[in-house]
Design a protein around this motif. Structure first.
Motif, PDB file in Angstrom:
ATOM      1  N   UNK A 148      52.858  13.279  17.265  1.00  0.00           N
ATOM      2  CA  UNK A 148      54.243  13.020  17.623  1.00  0.00           C
ATOM      3  C   UNK A 148      54.732  14.114  18.567  1.00  0.00           C
ATOM      4  N   UNK A 149      55.472  13.706  19.558  1.00  0.00           N
ATOM      5  CA  UNK A 149      56.067  14.643  20.509  1.00  0.00           C
ATOM      6  C   UNK A 149      57.229  15.349  19.818  1.00  0.00           C
ATOM      7  N   UNK A 150      57.187  16.674  19.724  1.00  0.00           N
ATOM      8  CA  UNK A 150      58.224  17.429  19.028  1.00  0.00           C
ATOM      9  C   UNK A 150      58.761  18.529  19.935  1.00  0.00           C
ATOM     10  N   UNK A 151      60.084  18.527  20.133  1.00  0.00           N
ATOM     11  CA  UNK A 151      60.770  19.558  20.899  1.00  0.00           C
ATOM     12  C   UNK A 151      61.753  20.242  19.952  1.00  0.00           C
ATOM     13  N   UNK A 159      53.710  25.928  17.856  1.00  0.00           N
ATOM     14  CA  UNK A 159      53.035  24.696  18.247  1.00  0.00           C
ATOM     15  C   UNK A 159      53.928  23.667  18.898  1.00  0.00           C
ATOM     16  N   UNK A 160      55.221  23.975  19.060  1.00  0.00           N
ATOM     17  CA  UNK A 160      56.131  23.035  19.714  1.00  0.00           C
ATOM     18  C   UNK A 160      56.717  23.669  20.966  1.00  0.00           C
ATOM     19  N   UNK A 161      57.230  22.823  21.853  1.00  0.00           N
ATOM     20  CA  UNK A 161      57.954  23.312  23.020  1.00  0.00           C
ATOM     21  C   UNK A 161      59.405  23.525  22.621  1.00  0.00           C
ATOM     22  N   UNK A 332      60.052  17.048  32.820  1.00  0.00           N
ATOM     23  CA  UNK A 332      59.873  18.475  33.062  1.00  0.00           C
ATOM     24  C   UNK A 332      58.561  18.903  32.429  1.00  0.00           C
ATOM     25  N   UNK A 333      58.036  20.008  32.929  1.00  0.00           N
ATOM     26  CA  UNK A 333      56.803  20.552  32.365  1.00  0.00           C
ATOM     27  C   UNK A 333      57.028  20.948  30.908  1.00  0.00           C
ATOM     28  N   UNK A 334      56.052  20.678  30.066  1.00  0.00           N
ATOM     29  CA  UNK A 334      56.154  20.970  28.633  1.00  0.00           C
ATOM     30  C   UNK A 334      55.906  22.452  28.376  1.00  0.00           C
ATOM     31  N   UNK A 335      56.878  23.265  28.729  1.00  0.00           N
ATOM     32  CA  UNK A 335      56.798  24.695  28.450  1.00  0.00           C
ATOM     33  C   UNK A 335      58.167  25.169  27.974  1.00  0.00           C
TER      34      UNK A 335
END
Length: 358
Positions: A148-151, A159-161, A332-335
């Motif tokens: 799952x995508x987690x922000x 481990x998340x952005x 956007x870049x995942x950072x």
């Protein structure tokens, strides 16, 4: 003539009708958002084009996405929708998700914990944006699901952005500004510094982990400024306010202002706290800023509209929501992102002017 429906996108239709994609989407999915006449006109024109609306089920099968993001809030929904910082953050996300035909499913931590994985599976979300969580809320959290995508926003989770603001430097900057007045006694009115629901003073061994809590970052920003100005402060001068609301902040401010050595400066970790502190001081017959300087943090609209207006650190709350949504959608870049803050000087703690030499 046969119309090629597959070639028409929501954006194509919006461009032809000279309206926004959100308006077209609302005509099909949220009719309460439009007047009956406008909706009828849009649907009629769409039918003529051979466009019959965004099909969520078809999109899910085609892309493997549901078009739904779970927004997990650290507190209950009613509070988040009225809190001036949280609702501006939600506004920023909504602006991006609407244009990209995504829906937000708002969940509080309590709701997630009650129904855990079954709720997550039934909602079929593509991922989660985790907003404002305290460290203990992230332990064995059910939304930490594989694939799952987690922000995370206003918090940190390995481990998340993450999307955050300059909490430490913002607190340092406003404390340095306030300390130019050389106050004799200083109190910090902190927000969610401890794992308690009580308004109380703080012991250092009770504090949350510095890396995990934005409030602790602000606290250490204050500490850095105090150390630089060779000012010491004991834990007896630090209050914990468990929730960002007027009643609890007013209570803490009154307690602080009735100390034997009354403070001349209140460093408040939010504008809501600062506003309550100013009101408490005025009710006690004190003058702001003549008898007491008060500074806040957040830059909410109310801080500019009261008198005396609040000196504060402005954070880009709406932009924070936009950035979180864009990172989630891959725009956007995942950072990790850290947004700048700005010192706003107003009446409650004006600029220091050196007295003229006689």
């Amino acid at each position: 003539m046969t119309k090629n429906i597959k070639k028409l996108t929501l954006k194509d239709v919006a461009d032809r009708l000279k309206v926004s994609t959100a308006t077209i989407s609302n005509a099909f999915n949220r009719p309460d958002q439009l007047s009956a006449i406008l909706r009828e006109n849009i649907l009629s024109e769409c039918e003529k084009m051979g466009y019959f609306g965004p099909n969520a089920a078809a999109r899910s099968l085609r892309t493997g996405r549901t078009g739904i993001v779970g927004v997990v809030l650290s507190v209950d929904l009613s509070y988040s929708l009225t809190d001036p910082v949280a609702n501006q953050f939600l506004k920023g996300m909504a602006e991006v998700f609407e244009v990209n035909e995504y829906n937000m499913l708002l969940l509080s931590s309590d709701q997630v914990e009650q129904d855990a994985l079954s709720r997550m599976q039934s909602s079929m979300v593509d991922g989660f944006i985790i907003y404002g969580h305290k460290p203990q809320q992230c332990i064995n959290a059910p939304w930490l699901m594989p694939n799952k995508n987690i922000i995370t926003v206003d918090s940190f989770l390995p481990g998340t952005t993450s999307v955050n603001i300059e909490n430490h430097s913002g607190a340092y900057t406003i404390a340095c500004h306030a300390l130019t007045h050389k106050p004799k006694n200083i109190v910090i009115l902190g927000l969610c510094l401890l794992d308690t629901d009580r308004v109380c003073r703080v012991r250092e061994d009770e504090l949350y982990d510095r890396a995990a809590s934005i409030s602790i970052q602000r606290l250490y920003g204050y500490f850095e400024a105090l150390k630089e100005h060779e000012v010491s402060i004991s834990s007896e001068h630090i209050w914990n306010i468990p929730e960002n609301n007027h009643k609890l902040a007013y209570q803490a401010a009154r307690e602080a202002l009735t100390m034997a050595q009354r403070p001349q400066l209140l460093l408040c970790m939010s504008d809501c706290i600062a506003i309550a502190a100013v009101q408490a001081a005025l009710h006690m017959g004190l003058r702001v800023p003549e008898d007491l300087h008060v500074v806040g943090f957040d830059g909410i609209a109310e801080s500019a509209n009261i008198h005396p207006s609040i000196t504060t650190i402005h954070q880009q709350t709406v932009e924070k929501g936009r950035v979180a949504a864009e990172v989630f959608l891959g725009l956007r870049e995942a950072k990790d992102v850290v947004l700048e803050t700005e010192l706003i000087i107003r009446e409650s703690c004006p600029s220091f002017i050196e007295p003229a030499l006689v």
